[in-house]
Design a protein around this motif. Structure first.
Motif, mmCIF file in Angstrom:
data_model
loop_
_atom_site.group_PDB
_atom_site.id
_atom_site.type_symbol
_atom_site.label_atom_id
_atom_site.label_comp_id
_atom_site.label_asym_id
_atom_site.label_seq_id
_atom_site.Cartn_x
_atom_site.Cartn_y
_atom_site.Cartn_z
ATOM 1 N N ARG A 1 0.839 -1.192 0.000
ATOM 2 C CA ARG A 1 0.000 0.000 0.000
ATOM 3 C C ARG A 1 0.876 1.245 0.000
ATOM 4 O O ARG A 1 1.843 1.341 0.753
ATOM 5 C CB ARG A 1 -0.916 0.003 1.224
ATOM 6 N N LEU A 2 0.533 2.180 -0.864
ATOM 7 C CA LEU A 2 1.303 3.417 -0.961
ATOM 8 C C LEU A 2 0.876 4.416 0.099
ATOM 9 O O LEU A 2 -0.302 4.513 0.430
ATOM 10 C CB LEU A 2 1.118 4.051 -2.342
ATOM 11 N N LYS A 3 1.847 5.142 0.602
ATOM 12 C CA LYS A 3 1.581 6.240 1.527
ATOM 13 C C LYS A 3 1.670 7.539 0.734
ATOM 14 O O LYS A 3 2.481 7.643 -0.199
ATOM 15 C CB LYS A 3 2.608 6.240 2.660
ATOM 16 N N PRO A 4 0.885 8.546 1.083
ATOM 17 C CA PRO A 4 0.938 9.826 0.352
ATOM 18 C C PRO A 4 2.331 10.451 0.348
ATOM 19 O O PRO A 4 2.685 11.167 -0.579
ATOM 20 C CB PRO A 4 -0.058 10.707 1.108
ATOM 21 N N THR A 5 3.141 10.134 1.354
ATOM 22 C CA THR A 5 4.478 10.724 1.433
ATOM 23 C C THR A 5 5.525 9.953 0.631
ATOM 24 O O THR A 5 6.654 10.417 0.486
ATOM 25 C CB THR A 5 4.933 10.808 2.899
ATOM 26 N N ASP A 6 5.170 8.760 0.121
ATOM 27 C CA ASP A 6 6.112 7.989 -0.702
ATOM 28 C C ASP A 6 6.434 8.758 -1.981
ATOM 29 O O ASP A 6 5.610 9.524 -2.487
ATOM 30 C CB ASP A 6 5.513 6.633 -1.089
ATOM 31 N N THR A 7 7.621 8.511 -2.513
ATOM 32 C CA THR A 7 8.007 9.079 -3.802
ATOM 33 C C THR A 7 8.405 7.933 -4.730
ATOM 34 O O THR A 7 8.810 6.859 -4.258
ATOM 35 C CB THR A 7 9.208 10.043 -3.670
ATOM 36 N N PRO A 8 8.319 8.145 -6.045
ATOM 37 C CA PRO A 8 8.767 7.106 -6.980
ATOM 38 C C PRO A 8 10.224 6.712 -6.733
ATOM 39 O O PRO A 8 10.579 5.537 -6.816
ATOM 40 C CB PRO A 8 8.588 7.765 -8.351
ATOM 41 N N GLU A 9 11.050 7.687 -6.387
ATOM 42 C CA GLU A 9 12.464 7.411 -6.133
ATOM 43 C C GLU A 9 12.629 6.474 -4.935
ATOM 44 O O GLU A 9 13.375 5.504 -4.993
ATOM 45 C CB GLU A 9 13.185 8.734 -5.877
ATOM 46 N N LYS A 10 11.894 6.737 -3.862
ATOM 47 C CA LYS A 10 11.959 5.917 -2.651
ATOM 48 C C LYS A 10 11.536 4.478 -2.934
ATOM 49 O O LYS A 10 12.058 3.532 -2.354
ATOM 50 C CB LYS A 10 11.064 6.541 -1.571
ATOM 51 N N LEU A 11 10.580 4.307 -3.852
ATOM 52 C CA LEU A 11 10.040 2.982 -4.166
ATOM 53 C C LEU A 11 10.748 2.303 -5.330
ATOM 54 O O LEU A 11 10.340 1.233 -5.769
ATOM 55 C CB LEU A 11 8.543 3.105 -4.482
ATOM 56 N N ASP A 12 11.803 2.945 -5.847
ATOM 57 C CA ASP A 12 12.539 2.422 -7.011
ATOM 58 C C ASP A 12 11.624 2.175 -8.205
ATOM 59 O O ASP A 12 11.760 1.161 -8.907
ATOM 60 C CB ASP A 12 13.298 1.128 -6.660
ATOM 61 N N MET A 13 10.674 3.067 -8.422
ATOM 62 C CA MET A 13 9.777 2.940 -9.564
ATOM 63 C C MET A 13 10.543 3.241 -10.846
ATOM 64 O O MET A 13 11.483 4.030 -10.856
ATOM 65 C CB MET A 13 8.592 3.898 -9.433
ATOM 66 N N GLU A 14 10.118 2.599 -11.917
ATOM 67 C CA GLU A 14 10.720 2.808 -13.223
ATOM 68 C C GLU A 14 9.667 3.293 -14.197
ATOM 69 O O GLU A 14 8.466 3.129 -13.969
ATOM 70 C CB GLU A 14 11.336 1.496 -13.727
ATOM 71 N N ASP A 15 10.130 3.872 -15.291
ATOM 72 C CA ASP A 15 9.234 4.364 -16.327
ATOM 73 C C ASP A 15 8.322 3.231 -16.789
ATOM 74 O O ASP A 15 8.788 2.127 -17.069
ATOM 75 C CB ASP A 15 10.069 4.903 -17.497
ATOM 76 N N GLY A 16 7.012 3.488 -16.828
ATOM 77 C CA GLY A 16 6.051 2.492 -17.289
ATOM 78 C C GLY A 16 5.467 1.623 -16.186
ATOM 79 O O GLY A 16 4.623 0.774 -16.455
ATOM 80 N N ASP A 17 5.904 1.810 -14.935
ATOM 81 C CA ASP A 17 5.363 1.011 -13.833
ATOM 82 C C ASP A 17 3.878 1.287 -13.633
ATOM 83 O O ASP A 17 3.364 2.325 -14.039
ATOM 84 C CB ASP A 17 6.115 1.301 -12.532
ATOM 85 N N MET A 18 3.196 0.331 -12.992
ATOM 86 C CA MET A 18 1.762 0.440 -12.779
ATOM 87 C C MET A 18 1.418 0.455 -11.296
ATOM 88 O O MET A 18 1.977 -0.299 -10.510
ATOM 89 C CB MET A 18 1.033 -0.725 -13.450
ATOM 90 N N ILE A 19 0.479 1.330 -10.955
ATOM 91 C CA ILE A 19 -0.074 1.417 -9.609
ATOM 92 C C ILE A 19 -1.519 0.948 -9.711
ATOM 93 O O ILE A 19 -2.238 1.343 -10.634
ATOM 94 C CB ILE A 19 -0.019 2.876 -9.095
ATOM 95 N N ASP A 20 -1.936 0.093 -8.799
ATOM 96 C CA ASP A 20 -3.328 -0.372 -8.786
ATOM 97 C C ASP A 20 -4.128 0.467 -7.803
ATOM 98 O O ASP A 20 -3.689 0.700 -6.676
ATOM 99 C CB ASP A 20 -3.401 -1.847 -8.390
ATOM 100 N N ALA A 21 -5.289 0.906 -8.242
ATOM 101 C CA ALA A 21 -6.182 1.704 -7.398
ATOM 102 C C ALA A 21 -7.495 0.946 -7.230
ATOM 103 O O ALA A 21 -8.067 0.465 -8.197
ATOM 104 C CB ALA A 21 -6.450 3.062 -8.036
ATOM 105 N N SER A 22 -7.935 0.830 -5.985
ATOM 106 C CA SER A 22 -9.226 0.191 -5.754
ATOM 107 C C SER A 22 -9.980 0.945 -4.668
ATOM 108 O O SER A 22 -9.390 1.451 -3.726
ATOM 109 C CB SER A 22 -9.055 -1.278 -5.362
ATOM 110 N N VAL A 23 -11.280 1.008 -4.848
ATOM 111 C CA VAL A 23 -12.128 1.678 -3.873
ATOM 112 C C VAL A 23 -12.351 0.715 -2.735
ATOM 113 O O VAL A 23 -12.733 -0.450 -2.948
ATOM 114 C CB VAL A 23 -13.467 2.116 -4.502
ATOM 115 N N GLU A 24 -12.057 1.165 -1.519
ATOM 116 C CA GLU A 24 -12.215 0.302 -0.349
ATOM 117 C C GLU A 24 -13.691 0.118 -0.045
ATOM 118 O O GLU A 24 -14.476 1.052 -0.108
ATOM 119 C CB GLU A 24 -11.506 0.918 0.857
ATOM 120 N N GLN A 25 -14.036 -1.111 0.270
ATOM 121 C CA GLN A 25 -15.426 -1.428 0.614
ATOM 122 C C GLN A 25 -15.583 -1.346 2.117
ATOM 123 O O GLN A 25 -14.760 -1.853 2.858
ATOM 124 C CB GLN A 25 -15.754 -2.858 0.144
ATOM 125 N N THR A 26 -16.649 -0.683 2.528
ATOM 126 C CA THR A 26 -16.928 -0.639 3.969
ATOM 127 C C THR A 26 -17.927 -1.753 4.284
ATOM 128 O O THR A 26 -18.645 -2.215 3.406
ATOM 129 C CB THR A 26 -17.483 0.723 4.389
#
Length: 88
Positions: free
Chosen positions: A60-85
Motif C-alpha cells: 500500500r502506498l503512503k501519500p508521502t512515498d516518492t517514486p524514487e523511494k520505491l525504485d519505480m521505473e518508467d512504465g510502472d503500474m499502480i493499482d487503485a481500488s475503492v475500499e469497501q466498507t
C-alpha cells in the motif's frame, strides 16, 4: 532546449489501473510525493481520496512515498481500488 537524457531521469510515466482495468497515465517527477498523483487520480475519476487504496508491487502506498523511494521505473503500474466498507 531541454536535455532529453536529463528529462528521462527526472520524470517517470506511470499508469494507475482501476479495479475495472481502466488505465490513467501520469507523468511525475521521481522526487514528487505520490499524494499529488493520488489526488489528481481521485479528482479525475470523481472519487473521495480517503476511499481509494493505491498499491504498488503488493504494498500500500503512503501519500508521502516518492517514486524514487520505491525504485519505480518508467512504465510502472499502480493499482487503485475503492475500499469497501462493511455491510449488514
Amino acid at each position: 532546449m531541454t536535455d532529453t537524457a536529463t528529462d528521462k531521469t527526472v520524470h517517470l510515466n506511470v499508469k494507475v489501473r482501476s479495479a475495472t482495468g481502466e488505465e490513467v497515465y501520469f507523468k511525475i517527477k521521481k522526487n514528487t510525493a505520490l499524494k499529488k498523483l493520488m489526488d489528481a487520480y481521485c479528482t479525475r475519476e470523481n472519487l473521495i481520496p480517503a476511499s481509494v487504496r493505491f498499491m504498488f508491487d503488493g504494498n500500500r502506498l503512503k501519500p508521502t512515498d516518492t517514486p524514487e523511494k520505491l525504485d519505480m521505473e518508467d512504465g510502472d503500474m499502480i493499482d487503485a481500488s475503492v475500499e469497501q466498507t462493511g455491510g449488514y
